[in-house]
Design a protein around this motif. Structure first.
Motif, PDB file in Angstrom:
ATOM      1  N   CYS A 160       0.879  -1.174   0.000  1.00  0.00           N
ATOM      2  CA  CYS A 160       0.000   0.000   0.000  1.00  0.00           C
ATOM      3  C   CYS A 160       0.914   1.221   0.000  1.00  0.00           C
ATOM      4  N   PRO A 161       0.899   1.997  -1.095  1.00  0.00           N
ATOM      5  CA  PRO A 161       1.867   3.088  -1.202  1.00  0.00           C
ATOM      6  C   PRO A 161       1.687   4.160  -0.129  1.00  0.00           C
ATOM      7  N   ALA A 162       0.502   4.243   0.455  1.00  0.00           N
ATOM      8  CA  ALA A 162       0.256   5.255   1.481  1.00  0.00           C
ATOM      9  C   ALA A 162       0.442   4.692   2.890  1.00  0.00           C
ATOM     10  N   LEU A 199      -4.874   6.749  -1.054  1.00  0.00           N
ATOM     11  CA  LEU A 199      -4.700   7.456  -2.325  1.00  0.00           C
ATOM     12  C   LEU A 199      -5.596   6.865  -3.416  1.00  0.00           C
ATOM     13  N   GLU A 200      -6.439   5.919  -3.028  1.00  0.00           N
ATOM     14  CA  GLU A 200      -7.476   5.358  -3.902  1.00  0.00           C
ATOM     15  C   GLU A 200      -6.920   4.668  -5.147  1.00  0.00           C
ATOM     16  N   CYS A 201      -5.754   4.023  -5.003  1.00  0.00           N
ATOM     17  CA  CYS A 201      -5.158   3.373  -6.176  1.00  0.00           C
ATOM     18  C   CYS A 201      -5.748   1.996  -6.441  1.00  0.00           C
ATOM     19  N   GLY A 202      -6.207   1.315  -5.401  1.00  0.00           N
ATOM     20  CA  GLY A 202      -6.804  -0.008  -5.594  1.00  0.00           C
ATOM     21  C   GLY A 202      -5.843  -1.168  -5.378  1.00  0.00           C
ATOM     22  N   THR A 203      -4.603  -0.871  -5.028  1.00  0.00           N
ATOM     23  CA  THR A 203      -3.606  -1.930  -4.861  1.00  0.00           C
ATOM     24  C   THR A 203      -4.042  -2.981  -3.842  1.00  0.00           C
ATOM     25  N   ARG A 217      -6.922  -3.882  -2.799  1.00  0.00           N
ATOM     26  CA  ARG A 217      -8.048  -4.682  -3.290  1.00  0.00           C
ATOM     27  C   ARG A 217      -7.549  -5.792  -4.213  1.00  0.00           C
ATOM     28  N   VAL A 218      -6.572  -5.431  -5.068  1.00  0.00           N
ATOM     29  CA  VAL A 218      -6.084  -6.377  -6.058  1.00  0.00           C
ATOM     30  C   VAL A 218      -5.151  -7.422  -5.444  1.00  0.00           C
ATOM     31  N   TRP A 254     -13.880  -2.733  -0.912  1.00  0.00           N
ATOM     32  CA  TRP A 254     -13.266  -1.504  -1.432  1.00  0.00           C
ATOM     33  C   TRP A 254     -14.233  -0.704  -2.283  1.00  0.00           C
ATOM     34  N   GLU A 255     -14.409   0.560  -1.927  1.00  0.00           N
ATOM     35  CA  GLU A 255     -15.220   1.478  -2.731  1.00  0.00           C
ATOM     36  C   GLU A 255     -14.440   2.785  -2.879  1.00  0.00           C
ATOM     37  N   TYR A 256     -14.893   3.627  -3.783  1.00  0.00           N
ATOM     38  CA  TYR A 256     -14.371   4.991  -3.806  1.00  0.00           C
ATOM     39  C   TYR A 256     -15.148   5.818  -2.786  1.00  0.00           C
ATOM     40  N   ILE A 270      -8.853  11.713  -1.567  1.00  0.00           N
ATOM     41  CA  ILE A 270      -7.632  12.375  -2.050  1.00  0.00           C
ATOM     42  C   ILE A 270      -7.981  13.422  -3.110  1.00  0.00           C
TER      43      ILE A 270
END
Lengths: 269, 428, 101
Positions: free
Chosen positions: C51-53, C71-75, C77-78, C87-89, C96
């Motif tokens: 998770c980049p954040a 940061l809502e990248c989705g990593t 979840r995947v 996972w939702e936006y 962000i």
């Protein structure tokens, strides 16, 4: 009689995201997006709750440059009926007195209103002046730090519960009146696609300039602002010791913390 | 469920380059278009590496090069193979250019504004929850408890295809089909950038780094110069990263910023923004079987339409062009009686005939090539060892053949090198 | 040339300090829900590093997730091998707000 509510909003830089340049010590303002002052969203939510319960209309007002239209669109998205933006170069540089003056003129022009609701303060200046000042300009009763409002249709009054440090006060106030809402009383509702669509496609937002308002130009903008910011002093950084208690036992942790605080002279037993 | 009275010809979900361009083109052709964006402003959720190829965009937007938010024209291209504290670099400089640097946040915003200027209605802060179906046909979108209806829906929701997954059109993303991009944007004065990278005012640099930059995870690093900032980031194959990474991913970017070869560029800068995004990596596996359904077309990242050329990505131009074609396809379908599945078939056909699908097919095996250990690990090492043998002269000097043999000793056989060279030249 | 003192000055920033440059309008409800019971079964935990954040951290031997800095990248979840991430936006324009990306 349904309630005619006016709610004040301010379009402010998202100060939760303002950083200080470590090299120059100045605020980095570049690219900071604006938001509706979160405490005003609480006020909007209160207004919409009253509208849901008693019927009526909610009009949002703001004094700002045209970019604040996005803020009015947001609150209309939440369910506010219409928005009025007082926007004029003559309003620029206003302190709270000049701002509350223009807002009171906007409210006078709207004419028909029962209740004016404000957020307690803004996140970018935290003066908590506007509610009281608008009430003064309009010679209306003012209750601040309200957490709940009930409307009595018979005698056109409201029962306002006000939060104190360790108690609640309850007031009965005859309308029209001004109320400011305690921070974080309500979470603001989400925008609805139908309302956002209305904001974009129907004529629900008006921009009023000084010409539209009966304004004494000497009371607005920089000219009407007696406040002078003479200097800004930064609070000196307090050195931190950064001690960490590493064991898991909470009792030991509490004991350790108390000992540390006593040692620092911050606590006496 | 409340049905909103106002009805649209087209609803576009997502105001990124694909969606905004579709909305722009649809509105331009006179269709009642609703562009929905979940961010507070269009572009506020956009992120990319940093470079856009301009040619396809000029077909779509009039005077694009004059009006769009272009930071710098890429006139210097660098590709470096990094090993330890050394790098062997190819640099190509030309006064001719076909690409520019920008922030996608700004470009998406600009594109959405173009759509609005053409008459599209843009609603921000709207997160679409589901596609709306009526009698088995897509006829709008659901937002919370409200339905907005349209003749056609264009799905430009981006790489995390929550809507398409919900419809069963695509399966959940696999980590092996996407890459993860992480970047820092570092503030530097324009003059500083010009001096550091040897650029003129509007000239930009694209710098791709391969080899010792991603802790042995297949991928690479990039540097792009913007007007008054530099974008620095890494891209790693997500599945490989999950299997191999042994420290936090952000440290890889930070180590790059602090790399002995790069530190001088960034030492006077401050980080303005840190951002991240998933990237479609394997279009052949990511692309839905069909990009059209009754009342629905899929464009941009959601359709997997991003070209990985090995040393560069083409995302924005592919996305925008797919949006443009979808709009054109809708016009044709409309002329034939409506947005039925049969009539929208033309979208896929037009896409197949365009450079978009031609290029995707042509480079279809690149993503598998990227996983070859030797390419991103052994060869950068080999080349830098070779260079060091030739360049670091003390008493004795090496002949080329000697240096080469020395460098590859125990690392890779000659026959492998020849095979790899052949494979690379064929696939790239 | 990079001087010796500059080499010493080079340092990896803390992720908090890097993220501090970003802008969010944080929602009051999380847009991502993690089923920690599945995390307890998971030995791999790729989210912690990927998770980049750094929204996923280990606290007292358990995964702790916080959505605020997402940061809502989705990593996550995947890559989550246990499908523990719902996972939702974020809604209503929250989350962000990129400006220079």
């Amino acid at each position: 009689m349904p309630l005619k509510i006016i709610v004040g909003i301010k379009w402010v830089p998202n100060t939760t995201s303002v950083n200080i340049d470590p090299k120059t010590g100045t605020l980095i303002r570049e690219g900071i997006p604006s938001v509706v002052n979160p405490h005003d969203l609480t006020a909007v939510e209160m207004a919409l709750k009253l509208k849901d319960r008693y019927g009526g209309t909610v009009t949002a007002i703001s004094m700002a440059p045209p970019s604040a239209l996005a803020g009015l669109e947001h609150v209309i998205g939440m369910g506010v009926d219409r928005g009025i933006l007082a926007s004029d170069r003559a309003f620029a540089g206003a302190d709270t007195l000049a701002t509350s003056y223009v807002l009171s003129k906007v409210i006078e022009k709207i004419g028909e209103y029962d209740l004016i609701i404000m957020g307690h303060e803004t996140i970018d200046s935290s003066t908590a002046h506007i509610g009281a000042q608008v009430a003064s300009w309009l010679r209306l009763p003012y209750v601040y730090y309200a957490v709940d409002i009930e409307y009595n249709e018979q005698d056109r009054s409201i029962i306002v519960r006000r939060m104190l440090e360790n108690a609640y006060e309850t007031y009965k106030v005859y309308l029209p009146a001004v109320v400011s809402i305690a921070m974080h009383t309500y979470e603001p509702r989400r925008v609805k696609v139908s309302n956002k669509l209305r904001a974009k496609t129907e004529d629900v937002i008006q921009v009023w300039t000084s010409k539209d308002l009966d304004i004494d130009i000497n009371c607005a903008g920089l000219r009407g602002s007696p406040t002078v910011v003479s200097a800004i002093d930064f609070v000196p950084k307090v050195p931190r010791k950064n001690l960490v208690f590493k064991e898991r036992d909470p009792k030991k942790a509490a004991k350790w913390l108390i000992d540390q605080l006593i040692q620092e002279g911050l606590l006496e037993l | 469920m409340k049905h909103i009275e106002k009805r649209f010809d087209a609803i576009v979900v997502g105001a990124g380059p694909a969606g905004a361009t579709a909305a722009y083109q649809l509105a331009k052709m006179g269709y009642k278009t609703l562009l929905l964006e979940r961010g507070r402003t269009p572009g506020s959720k956009s992120m990319f590496g940093g470079r856009v190829y301009i040619r396809p965009l000029k077909d779509i937007y009039e005077d694009f090069e004059k009006k769009a938010p272009i930071h710098r024209w890429v006139k210097k291209e660098r590709i470096s193979l990094v090993y330890d504290e050394s790098a062997t670099t190819i640099e190509y400089t030309s006064n001719k250019t076909t690409s520019f640097t920008t922030y996608l946040t700004q470009l998406s915003h600009w594109m959405a504004n173009q759509a609005v200027e053409q008459g599209a209605i843009l609603l921000t802060e709207i997160r679409v929850d589901r596609l709306y179906k009526e009698d088995g046909r897509y006829r709008g979108v659901v937002v919370e408890d409200e339905v907005v209806k349209s003749d056609v829906v264009i799905d430009a929701e981006g790489i995390n295809r929550l809507l398409l997954e919900r419809e069963g059109i695509v399966e959940k993303l696999s980590p092996d089909h996407v890459a993860l991009g992480v970047k820092e944007v570092i503030k530097l004065e324009p003059d500083t950038i010009n001096n550091l990278f040897g650029l003129d005012n509007n000239e930009g640099l694209s710098w791709i780094l391969m080899g010792d930059v991603t802790d042995g995870i297949p991928g690479g690093a990039f540097i792009y110069t913007n007007r008054d900032s530099v974008s620095l980031g890494i891209v790693v194959l997500l599945g490989e990263a999950a299997r191999r990474i042994d420290r936090h991913i952000y440290i890889l970017v930070e180590e790059l910023r602090n790399h002995p070869l790069l530190y001088k560029y960034f030492k006077d800068g401050r980080i303005m923004e840190y951002s991240t995004h998933l990237i479609p990596e394997d279009p052949s596996r990511l692309m839905p079987k069909k990009l059209y359904y009754d009342g629905l077309m899929i464009v941009g990242d959601a359709a997997g339409l991003l070209l990985n050329q090995g040393y560069t990505y083409r995302g924005v131009d592919f996305a925008a062009y797919s949006g443009y074609i979808a709009a054109k396809a809708y016009e044709k379908a409309h002329g034939n009686g409506g947005a039925s599945e049969e009539n929208l078939k033309i979208y896929q056909k037009m896409l197949e005939e365009s450079f978009v699908m031609k290029m995707l097919r042509k480079f279809s095996s690149v993503s598998r090539l990227m996983k070859k250990e030797r390419l991103f690990s052994t060869y950068p090492q080999l080349i830098n060892l070779l260079a060091s043998k030739l360049m670091h002269i003390e008493y004795d000097s090496y002949k080329l053949k000697e240096a080469f043999d020395e460098a590859r000793k125990g690392r890779v056989g000659l026959i492998h090198i020849i095979k790899d060279l052949w494979e690379v030249s064929r696939k790239l | 040339m990079t001087t010796e003192t500059e080499v010493k000055k080079r340092k990896i920033s803390r992720i908090e300090d890097i993220l501090n440059n970003d802008v969010w309008d944080v929602d009051y409800e999380p847009h991502i829900i993690v089923d920690y019971s599945k995390c307890r079964e998971c030995e791999w935990k790729p989210c912690i590093r990927l998770c980049p954040a750094e929204c996923y951290t280990m606290v007292g031997g358990e995964v702790l997730f916080s959505y605020e800095g997402c940061l809502e990248c989705g990593t996550c979840r995947v890559i989550c091998p246990e499908k523990a991430v719902k996972w939702e936006y974020p809604k209503s324009g929250r989350g962000i707000h990129f400006r220079f990306s």
